[in-house]
Scaffold this motif. Structure first.
Motif, PDB file in Angstrom:
ATOM      1  N   PHE A  27       0.725  -1.302  -0.051  1.00  0.00           N
ATOM      2  CA  PHE A  27       0.043  -0.024   0.002  1.00  0.00           C
ATOM      3  C   PHE A  27       0.825   1.210   0.007  1.00  0.00           C
ATOM      4  O   PHE A  27       0.601   2.228  -0.799  1.00  0.00           O
ATOM      5  N   TRP A  28       1.778   1.333   1.056  1.00  0.00           N
ATOM      6  CA  TRP A  28       2.585   2.559   1.138  1.00  0.00           C
ATOM      7  C   TRP A  28       3.342   3.042  -0.046  1.00  0.00           C
ATOM      8  O   TRP A  28       3.483   3.968  -0.830  1.00  0.00           O
ATOM      9  N   VAL A  29       4.067   1.871  -0.712  1.00  0.00           N
ATOM     10  CA  VAL A  29       4.909   2.004  -1.890  1.00  0.00           C
ATOM     11  C   VAL A  29       3.972   2.365  -3.203  1.00  0.00           C
ATOM     12  O   VAL A  29       4.468   3.436  -3.978  1.00  0.00           O
ATOM     13  N   ALA A  30       2.981   1.813  -3.183  1.00  0.00           N
ATOM     14  CA  ALA A  30       1.808   1.915  -4.425  1.00  0.00           C
ATOM     15  C   ALA A  30       1.487   3.542  -4.313  1.00  0.00           C
ATOM     16  O   ALA A  30       1.606   4.242  -5.391  1.00  0.00           O
ATOM     17  N   ARG A  31       1.191   3.914  -3.157  1.00  0.00           N
ATOM     18  CA  ARG A  31       0.705   5.274  -3.179  1.00  0.00           C
ATOM     19  C   ARG A  31       1.874   6.359  -3.533  1.00  0.00           C
ATOM     20  O   ARG A  31       1.796   7.240  -4.147  1.00  0.00           O
ATOM     21  N   ARG A  32       3.165   5.995  -2.788  1.00  0.00           N
ATOM     22  CA  ARG A  32       4.368   6.852  -3.124  1.00  0.00           C
ATOM     23  C   ARG A  32       4.795   6.746  -4.532  1.00  0.00           C
ATOM     24  O   ARG A  32       5.292   7.888  -5.308  1.00  0.00           O
ATOM     25  N   LEU A  33       4.327   5.693  -5.481  1.00  0.00           N
ATOM     26  CA  LEU A  33       4.785   5.801  -6.910  1.00  0.00           C
ATOM     27  C   LEU A  33       3.495   6.205  -7.625  1.00  0.00           C
ATOM     28  O   LEU A  33       3.680   5.968  -8.963  1.00  0.00           O
ATOM     29  N   GLY A  34       2.458   6.780  -7.179  1.00  0.00           N
ATOM     30  CA  GLY A  34       1.464   7.327  -7.869  1.00  0.00           C
ATOM     31  C   GLY A  34       0.292   6.300  -8.493  1.00  0.00           C
ATOM     32  O   GLY A  34      -0.318   6.504  -9.432  1.00  0.00           O
ATOM     33  N   VAL A  35       0.501   5.180  -7.682  1.00  0.00           N
ATOM     34  CA  VAL A  35      -0.736   4.157  -8.209  1.00  0.00           C
ATOM     35  C   VAL A  35      -1.985   4.172  -7.247  1.00  0.00           C
ATOM     36  O   VAL A  35      -1.660   4.369  -6.007  1.00  0.00           O
ATOM     37  N   LYS A  36      -3.126   4.580  -7.834  1.00  0.00           N
ATOM     38  CA  LYS A  36      -4.327   4.720  -7.238  1.00  0.00           C
ATOM     39  C   LYS A  36      -4.664   3.380  -6.252  1.00  0.00           C
ATOM     40  O   LYS A  36      -4.726   2.088  -6.939  1.00  0.00           O
ATOM     41  N   VAL A  37      -4.899   3.196  -4.972  1.00  0.00           N
ATOM     42  CA  VAL A  37      -5.368   2.295  -4.232  1.00  0.00           C
ATOM     43  C   VAL A  37      -6.962   2.494  -3.884  1.00  0.00           C
ATOM     44  O   VAL A  37      -7.462   3.367  -3.395  1.00  0.00           O
ATOM     45  N   ARG A  91      -0.655   0.068 -15.856  1.00  0.00           N
ATOM     46  CA  ARG A  91      -0.098   0.836 -16.717  1.00  0.00           C
ATOM     47  C   ARG A  91       1.390   1.426 -16.487  1.00  0.00           C
ATOM     48  O   ARG A  91       1.892   2.156 -17.114  1.00  0.00           O
ATOM     49  N   GLN A  92       1.655   0.920 -14.864  1.00  0.00           N
ATOM     50  CA  GLN A  92       3.053   1.391 -14.703  1.00  0.00           C
ATOM     51  C   GLN A  92       4.186   0.852 -15.323  1.00  0.00           C
ATOM     52  O   GLN A  92       4.160  -0.353 -15.679  1.00  0.00           O
ATOM     53  N   PRO A  93       5.324   1.400 -15.518  1.00  0.00           N
ATOM     54  CA  PRO A  93       6.456   0.763 -15.836  1.00  0.00           C
ATOM     55  C   PRO A  93       7.062  -0.367 -15.089  1.00  0.00           C
ATOM     56  O   PRO A  93       6.884  -0.523 -13.826  1.00  0.00           O
ATOM     57  N   PRO A  94       7.721  -1.417 -15.589  1.00  0.00           N
ATOM     58  CA  PRO A  94       8.048  -2.556 -14.927  1.00  0.00           C
ATOM     59  C   PRO A  94       8.787  -2.356 -13.600  1.00  0.00           C
ATOM     60  O   PRO A  94       8.722  -2.977 -12.595  1.00  0.00           O
ATOM     61  N   TRP A  95       9.807  -1.337 -13.503  1.00  0.00           N
ATOM     62  CA  TRP A  95      10.640  -1.150 -12.254  1.00  0.00           C
ATOM     63  C   TRP A  95       9.624  -0.667 -11.114  1.00  0.00           C
ATOM     64  O   TRP A  95       9.760  -1.052 -10.107  1.00  0.00           O
ATOM     65  N   LYS A  96       8.569   0.038 -11.553  1.00  0.00           N
ATOM     66  CA  LYS A  96       7.489   0.541 -10.497  1.00  0.00           C
ATOM     67  C   LYS A  96       6.879  -0.649 -10.012  1.00  0.00           C
ATOM     68  O   LYS A  96       6.798  -0.758  -8.616  1.00  0.00           O
ATOM     69  N   ARG A  97       6.257  -1.618 -10.848  1.00  0.00           N
ATOM     70  CA  ARG A  97       5.691  -2.523 -10.382  1.00  0.00           C
ATOM     71  C   ARG A  97       6.364  -3.519  -9.651  1.00  0.00           C
ATOM     72  O   ARG A  97       6.195  -4.082  -8.696  1.00  0.00           O
ATOM     73  N   PHE A  98       7.807  -3.617  -9.937  1.00  0.00           N
ATOM     74  CA  PHE A  98       8.823  -4.581  -9.180  1.00  0.00           C
ATOM     75  C   PHE A  98       8.891  -3.993  -7.711  1.00  0.00           C
ATOM     76  O   PHE A  98       8.831  -4.785  -6.899  1.00  0.00           O
ATOM     77  N   LEU A  99       8.836  -2.846  -7.579  1.00  0.00           N
ATOM     78  CA  LEU A  99       9.062  -2.294  -6.398  1.00  0.00           C
ATOM     79  C   LEU A  99       7.914  -2.301  -5.414  1.00  0.00           C
ATOM     80  O   LEU A  99       7.835  -2.531  -4.334  1.00  0.00           O
ATOM     81  N   ILE A 100       6.654  -2.252  -6.080  1.00  0.00           N
ATOM     82  CA  ILE A 100       5.454  -2.196  -5.200  1.00  0.00           C
ATOM     83  C   ILE A 100       5.257  -3.785  -4.790  1.00  0.00           C
ATOM     84  O   ILE A 100       4.904  -3.831  -3.624  1.00  0.00           O
ATOM     85  N   VAL A 101       5.541  -4.637  -5.545  1.00  0.00           N
ATOM     86  CA  VAL A 101       5.263  -6.203  -5.326  1.00  0.00           C
ATOM     87  C   VAL A 101       6.394  -6.489  -4.341  1.00  0.00           C
ATOM     88  O   VAL A 101       6.054  -7.223  -3.245  1.00  0.00           O
ATOM     89  N   ALA A 102       7.467  -6.130  -4.235  1.00  0.00           N
ATOM     90  CA  ALA A 102       8.664  -6.190  -3.416  1.00  0.00           C
ATOM     91  C   ALA A 102       8.425  -5.767  -2.053  1.00  0.00           C
ATOM     92  O   ALA A 102       8.995  -6.215  -1.101  1.00  0.00           O
ATOM     93  N   ALA A 103       7.730  -4.728  -2.058  1.00  0.00           N
ATOM     94  CA  ALA A 103       7.694  -3.887  -0.642  1.00  0.00           C
ATOM     95  C   ALA A 103       6.983  -4.911   0.240  1.00  0.00           C
ATOM     96  O   ALA A 103       7.236  -4.514   1.335  1.00  0.00           O
ATOM     97  N   GLY A 104       6.098  -5.755   0.129  1.00  0.00           N
ATOM     98  CA  GLY A 104       5.314  -6.528   0.963  1.00  0.00           C
ATOM     99  C   GLY A 104       6.364  -7.550   1.753  1.00  0.00           C
ATOM    100  O   GLY A 104       6.576  -7.340   2.936  1.00  0.00           O
ATOM    101  N   PRO A 105       7.126  -8.164   1.075  1.00  0.00           N
ATOM    102  CA  PRO A 105       8.254  -9.116   1.669  1.00  0.00           C
ATOM    103  C   PRO A 105       9.052  -8.237   2.469  1.00  0.00           C
ATOM    104  O   PRO A 105       9.629  -8.420   3.765  1.00  0.00           O
TER     105      PRO A 105
END
Length: 454
Positions: A27-37, A91-105
């Motif tokens: 949640f936190w990283v998605a918000r910081r990278l401009g993804v709507k939660v 719609r996010q570039p791969p690096w943003k999606r990567f960071l959002i997914v990795a943020a949980g672990p």
């Protein structure tokens, strides 16, 4: 019943905290990278409390507190208004999606650091690593380890308690390192030290077998088998035993230590045994029908007598692992890293068959551990939370589709190829991941049931 309810309560607390923090990382990283939660839910099922933020995100506390989830705006899951499309996850570039997914672990690993830090600052009591006489065929006996010696270091790393020692031994053996033990002759003889090499030949890696093969177990002072009190209505009272009686033998086998006698009694509920004992100047003998009680679904024998324990002898064996707040920070980070690597290596050893799959804990075992650690005190419970948080992080990082690690793998491949994998490949991956999770969950439940039935 109270123990069961307590374990269930602390299990819910533990899973609720760990999974909610995991989801908060996404949640936190998605918000910081401009993804709507769209929704951040703690728990599943019917919403109990709902609040909508100024940005439109729905915050939910649900009825089933075993986890949680984050729902992001995504065109693959429904229609998205044109003006909101840039905020969609897909719609996010791969690096943003990567960071959002990795943020949980990563959130789970950071939480483990915080819990380990709390444990180190609060201090965790334990026993000094003083050794019981090792069994004749064990690695310790072959190396010449003697009863009463204190293990100071393993491969140069200092240990203060048995808890530290067991973790370090497991870590070194799983990594297939040879063992060098620095020993002190006795608790009260710090000047007499020596170093021994411990051969790992014939030592099994499986934690269920490792410490038996090594032959290293905590020293227990001899407790004389002299009865101090007799419990009313117990087997001892019914047989006519009195305070002051010294047990000599049972069925002709000598009784020299109360703990060994108590262990034998627990394993023989309802058995009749002939006990020789000393009362004053007399040596007498009585046939005793051992009592029995049921604990955790198992029948255990009861003798119905107590003894006095010399607290000073045990106090000399007590130790505490505690650090100042600043010194505890790097130590907590190091402990989190080492436990992560150990957990990962244990997973690998399971796949090679060197570690039994019986070590996979199901919800019942985890609940029991949660209740037991909470009953000991805050430090023990925080230590439990740290270990489970590490396990959740490592499990989620496995490159299995449907887990975070699988999404990271797909995204990494996309970054290398410059294009996502085909839908067909991703669908096959999802099926594999679901099968893997179903088998893992089935194994965990099977282990729980086997333990209950066994």
């Amino acid at each position: 019943m109270n123990d069961v309810l307590s374990s269930a309560l602390w299990f819910v607390v533990a899973i609720g905290v760990l999974v909610a923090f995991h989801e908060f990382g996404h949640f936190w990283v998605a918000r910081r990278l401009g993804v709507k939660v769209l929704r951040f839910s703690v728990g599943f099922g019917r919403p109990l409390i709902t609040r909508r933020g100024a940005d439109g995100c729905e915050y939910v506390l649900a009825a089933i507190p075993l986890g949680g989830y984050v729902k992001m705006l995504d065109e693959r899951e429904g229609e998205v208004a044109a003006h909101e499309a840039p905020q969609a996850f897909n719609r996010q570039p791969p690096w943003k999606r990567f960071l959002i997914v990795a943020a949980g672990p990563v959130a789970n690993l950071l939480l483990a650091v915080a819990f380990f830090w709390l444990v180190l600052v609060l201090g965790q009591p334990g026993l000094k690593p003083v050794v019981q006489a090792p069994p004749a065929a064990s690695a310790a006996a072959r190396a010449g380890v003697q009863e009463g010696e204190v293990i100071l270091r393993v491969n140069g790393e200092a240990v203060a308690t048995w808890t530290q020692l067991r973790t370090l031994l497991l870590e070194k053996v799983v990594a297939q390192h040879s063992l060098q033990l620095e020993l002190q002759r006795a608790v009260d003889q710090p000047e007499q030290r020596r170093t021994l090499a411990l051969s790992l030949e014939g030592v099994r890696i499986d934690p269920e077998r490792l410490f038996d093969d090594l032959g290293l177990s905590p020293f227990q002072p001899l407790i004389e088998p002299v009865i101090s009190t007799v419990e009313p209505g117990g087997a001892a009272e019914q047989a006519g035993f009195q305070a002051g009686d010294r047990l000599l033998s049972r069925d002709g086998e000598a009784i020299s230590d109360w703990q060994a006698w108590a262990t034998w009694v627990r394993a023989h509920p309802g058995v009749v045994t002939e006990i020789a004992f000393q009362r004053g100047d007399q040596t007498l003998s009585k046939a005793v029908l051992l009592g029995q009680v049921e604990e955790d679904g198992k029948r255990l024998g009861r003798f119905g007598a107590r003894i006095n324990i010399d607290g000073a002898r045990w106090d000399a064996l007590r130790a505490e692992d505690r650090l100042p707040p600043l010194a505890a920070i790097p130590a907590a980070i190091d402990q989190t890293w080492r436990m992560s690597m150990l957990t990962l290596k244990m997973f690998g050893r399971m796949f090679t068959g060197e570690v039994s799959v019986k070590n996979v804990s199901g919800p019942l075992q985890i609940a029991e551990a949660a209740g037991f650690s909470a009953s000991i005190g805050p430090a023990a419970f925080f230590s439990f939370l740290a270990l489970v948080s590490v396990s959740l992080a490592v499990l989620n990082l496995l490159p299995v589709p449907v887990l975070d690690g699988g999404h990271l793998l797909f995204t990494a491949v996309e970054m290398v190829r410059g294009a996502p994998l085909s839908e067909r490949v991703q669908l096959l991956g999802q099926k594999f991941g679901l099968t893997f999770l179903a088998l893992l969950m089935g194994l965990a439940f099977y282990n729980d049931l086997s333990r209950l039935i066994g």
